[in-house]
Design an enzyme around this catalytic site. Structure first.
Site, mmCIF file in Angstrom:
data_model
loop_
_atom_site.group_PDB
_atom_site.id
_atom_site.type_symbol
_atom_site.label_atom_id
_atom_site.label_comp_id
_atom_site.label_asym_id
_atom_site.label_seq_id
_atom_site.Cartn_x
_atom_site.Cartn_y
_atom_site.Cartn_z
ATOM 1 C CG ASP A 76 -2.215 -0.805 0.902
ATOM 2 O OD1 ASP A 76 -2.669 -0.799 -0.261
ATOM 3 O OD2 ASP A 76 -2.734 -1.468 1.822
ATOM 4 C CE LYS A 195 -29.870 -7.567 8.053
ATOM 5 N NZ LYS A 195 -30.920 -6.709 8.607
ATOM 6 N N PRO A 196 -24.112 -6.838 5.685
ATOM 7 C CG PRO A 196 -23.040 -8.292 4.195
ATOM 8 C CD PRO A 196 -24.286 -7.471 4.351
ATOM 9 C CE LYS A 229 -31.877 -1.721 3.766
ATOM 10 N NZ LYS A 229 -32.159 -2.919 2.991
ATOM 11 C CB CYS A 386 16.475 -7.214 -8.580
ATOM 12 S SG CYS A 386 17.394 -7.275 -7.046
ATOM 13 N N GLY A 388 16.403 -10.312 -12.285
ATOM 14 C CA GLY A 388 16.292 -10.240 -13.746
ATOM 15 C C GLY A 388 17.612 -9.783 -14.369
ATOM 16 C CD GLU A 409 19.206 -15.988 -4.579
ATOM 17 O OE1 GLU A 409 19.477 -15.171 -5.482
ATOM 18 O OE2 GLU A 409 18.097 -16.027 -4.009
ATOM 19 C CG HIS A 511 13.768 -3.588 -6.896
ATOM 20 N ND1 HIS A 511 13.070 -4.634 -7.450
ATOM 21 C CD2 HIS A 511 14.696 -4.137 -6.089
ATOM 22 C CE1 HIS A 511 13.541 -5.775 -6.983
ATOM 23 N NE2 HIS A 511 14.523 -5.509 -6.147
ATOM 24 C CD GLU A 513 10.549 -2.788 -9.176
ATOM 25 O OE1 GLU A 513 11.489 -2.362 -9.877
ATOM 26 O OE2 GLU A 513 10.633 -3.827 -8.493
HETATM 27 N N1 GLN Z 1 17.837 -13.052 -4.951
HETATM 28 C C1 GLN Z 1 18.643 -12.008 -5.497
HETATM 29 C C2 GLN Z 1 19.534 -11.376 -4.454
HETATM 30 O O1 GLN Z 1 19.297 -11.495 -3.287
HETATM 31 C C3 GLN Z 1 17.786 -10.948 -6.164
HETATM 32 C C4 GLN Z 1 16.871 -10.237 -5.243
HETATM 33 C C5 GLN Z 1 15.764 -9.494 -5.949
HETATM 34 O O2 GLN Z 1 15.471 -9.763 -7.103
HETATM 35 N N2 GLN Z 1 15.095 -8.597 -5.270
HETATM 36 O O3 GLN Z 1 20.501 -10.730 -4.803
#
Ligand code: GLN
Length: 538
Positions: A76, A195-196, A229, A386, A388, A409, A511, A513
């Site tokens: 949010d 009603k709810p 109502k 990331c 990606g 990883e 990120h 986004e």
């Molecule tokens: N798992 C990867 C890392 O920890 C990428 C993390 C992610 O995509 N937010 O580096």
């Protein structure tokens, strides 16, 4: 009791069911007030015991939103940032975990010597302190406080009590309550049922809170007689019961509420010194029009493993929509699971652009690499975020002399760990809040596509990861053509890469986004969409 400051509060509770869009409703009210010229902030209260949402499953809770100061928060906050066009601090997400942790820490320090520490007053006081810390952090005119969950949840009780006390302490003229409920339509009876909503309002009143506004969510439009109502049974002003049926785009909700004069109602109710002028939302109207009215359409595939719940990639989806609208196209977004033996090429063929989002763990990683390979082979615009970006680096290495390249990883015995953990991360044992989190400076290299997108050298982006591009492979991969188009200011960390001889294939470790706004799309998303649009014409 004395007023603490001049901030006014709008408290949003939910009734009947969850997932009815309290976050969007809160953000939309904030947008209206912000358009009037007020300084608005928003807080999300999550009554669960987790300290933050960093350790929650994205399948159940959706995306983890990261604030500039590195707090892992509820999604949010992403809505608030996008609708209000602000950058919130991490303290804007309050959880039961944070409240209790600080009270217990204070008790251990001797902060309550001689006292029996109790929910009332110690926990409720702490909740109020945490809310006020937000209002005081910058001189806000209005702070929206959204209480997660639905009224009646056991975990919400201390928060409702604290909010009731807040109203008494700040004064009734300075605090108002908005209850967001759901009005179901019963096919068998052929009618909507109130009603709810009556019951959940009753539940709210049993803790001493009378809502000033009831927002009735529904799938279809509800007529005024039924809303009257609700007003009658719930003891709310008729003008303050409004219906927000499912909208074509979430960005329309402020306009729907404004049409019902909710802005004006709020301004009068809590005495805001501003004119409730609907024309102030014209810029927002423009944005909504461009989202709704774009003519040509492009299809973008998000290839990841959390595809069952679209909310897992909510900021990415919104960023794509913002960018598409800004260049006058409509983005049709499709989700393709990477958690398969072999990715279906026919499914990929449908996409004018491929986005590989972030993620954790090995499952689905090979599928992402397949998608990267396909995009590289076929000149399809490719954007890696990331994990990606780590997929792009890994696949580029596999194609260029390191067939066993991988991220460490995914195992302790990786032959060529082109993605590896940073030294300081290796010492960390706890999982919560210990990644590289929040805003970091980044330096863009001139002459790259990334520079074309940003148009500047010094940028700041938000991170959430443990692993990084492994510098042991940097020189060799660069020699093989990989373009490093963004690094940390000291040049040590590789933050952005580009695939050579490709119309547009960029991966970033951060990120982007989290920073896109409907009226200000993120430069990388915008450039990605432009490349997609070009590709779609062929
Ligand atoms: N798992 C990867 C890392 O920890 C990428 C993390 C992610 O995509 N937010 O580096």
């Amino acid at each position: 009791m004395e007023r603490i400051n001049l901030t006014k509060y709008i408290i949003i509770t939910g009734g009947v069911v969850s997932s009815i869009g309290k976050g969007i409703t809160s953000a939309s009210m904030g947008r209206i007030l912000r358009s009037y010229g007020l300084k608005v902030s928003a807080i999300k209260i999550d009554p669960y015991l987790n300290w933050d949402s960093g350790t929650l499953n994205p399948y159940q809770h959706g995306e983890v939103f990261v604030t500039h100061d590195g707090m892992e928060t509820d999604l949010d906050l992403g809505h608030y940032e996008r609708f209000l066009d602000v950058e919130l601090d991490g303290i804007a997400n309050i959880t039961t975990g944070k409240v209790y942790e600080s009270v217990i820490a204070k008790e251990r320090e001797g902060g309550y010597l001689g006292e029996c520490v109790q929910v009332i007053p110690h926990i409720t006081n702490r909740i109020k302190e945490m809310i006020r810390a937000n209002s005081e952090s910058a001189d806000y005119d209005v702070v929206l406080v959204e209480l997660g969950g639905t009224v009646g949840d056991i975990e919400s009780q201390p928060f409702l009590e604290a909010l009731r006390q807040l109203r008494n302490e700040e004064g009734r003229d300075n605090v108002m309550f908005v209850h967001v409920t759901f009005i179901p339509y019963l096919n068998a009876a052929g009618e909507f049922k109130t009603k709810p909503t009556q019951h959940s309002t009753k539940e709210l009143r049993s803790v001493g809170i009378n809502p000033d506004v009831i927002v009735c969510r529904s799938q279809e439009h509800i007529d005024d007689a039924l809303l009257a109502k609700v007003a009658h049974f719930c003891d709310v002003d008729v003008n303050a019961v409004v219906n927000t049926p499912d909208a074509g785009t979430i960005y329309e909700v402020p306009l729907v509420l404004e049409d019902k004069n909710i802005g004006e109602f709020i301004v009068k109710r809590i005495g805001l010194d501003v004119e409730a002028d609907s024309s102030k939302l014209d810029e927002w109207r423009g944005v909504v029009d461009s989202i709704k009215n774009a003519e040509s359409e492009v299809t973008i595939g998000i290839v990841g493993k959390y595809v069952e719940l679209e909310d897992s990639y909510i900021s990415i989806r919104e960023s794509l929509l913002h960018a598409a609208a800004s260049i006058g196209v409509k983005a049709k977004i499709k989700y393709l699971s990477s958690d398969v033996e072999k990715l279906d090429e026919d499914a990929l063929k449908e996409f004018d652009g491929i986005l590989i989002p972030g993620g954790f763990g090995e499952r689905g990683f090979e599928g992402k690499l397949d998608a990267v390979d396909y995009a590289i082979e076929n000149d399809v615009p490719l954007f890696g975020i990331c994990l990606g970006m780590q997929s792009i680096v890994t696949q580029f290495a596999r194609r260029n002399g390191y067939p066993e390249a991988n991220s460490s990883e995914f195992g302790d015995d990786i032959v060529d760990p082109v993605i590896d953990m940073m030294e300081e991360q290796k010492k960390i044992k706890n999982m919560g809040g210990t990644m590289r989190l929040g805003s970091y400076d980044c330096k863009i290299i001139e002459g790259t596509k990334t520079f074309e997108a940003y148009g500047e050298i010094d940028i700041e982006e938000r991170h959430r990861h443990r692993y990084e591009f492994n510098n042991d492979y940097r020189d060799d991969l660069q020699e093989k053509g990989l373009i490093i188009s963004g690094t940390s200011p000291d040049d040590f960390l590789v933050e952005i890469v580009e695939v050579p001889n490709h119309p547009w294939a960029i991966g970033c470790q951060f990120h982007p986004e989290f920073k896109s706004r409907p009226n200000r799309p993120h430069p990388l998303f915008k450039a990605f969409l432009e490349a997609i649009y070009e590709y779609s014409k062929n």
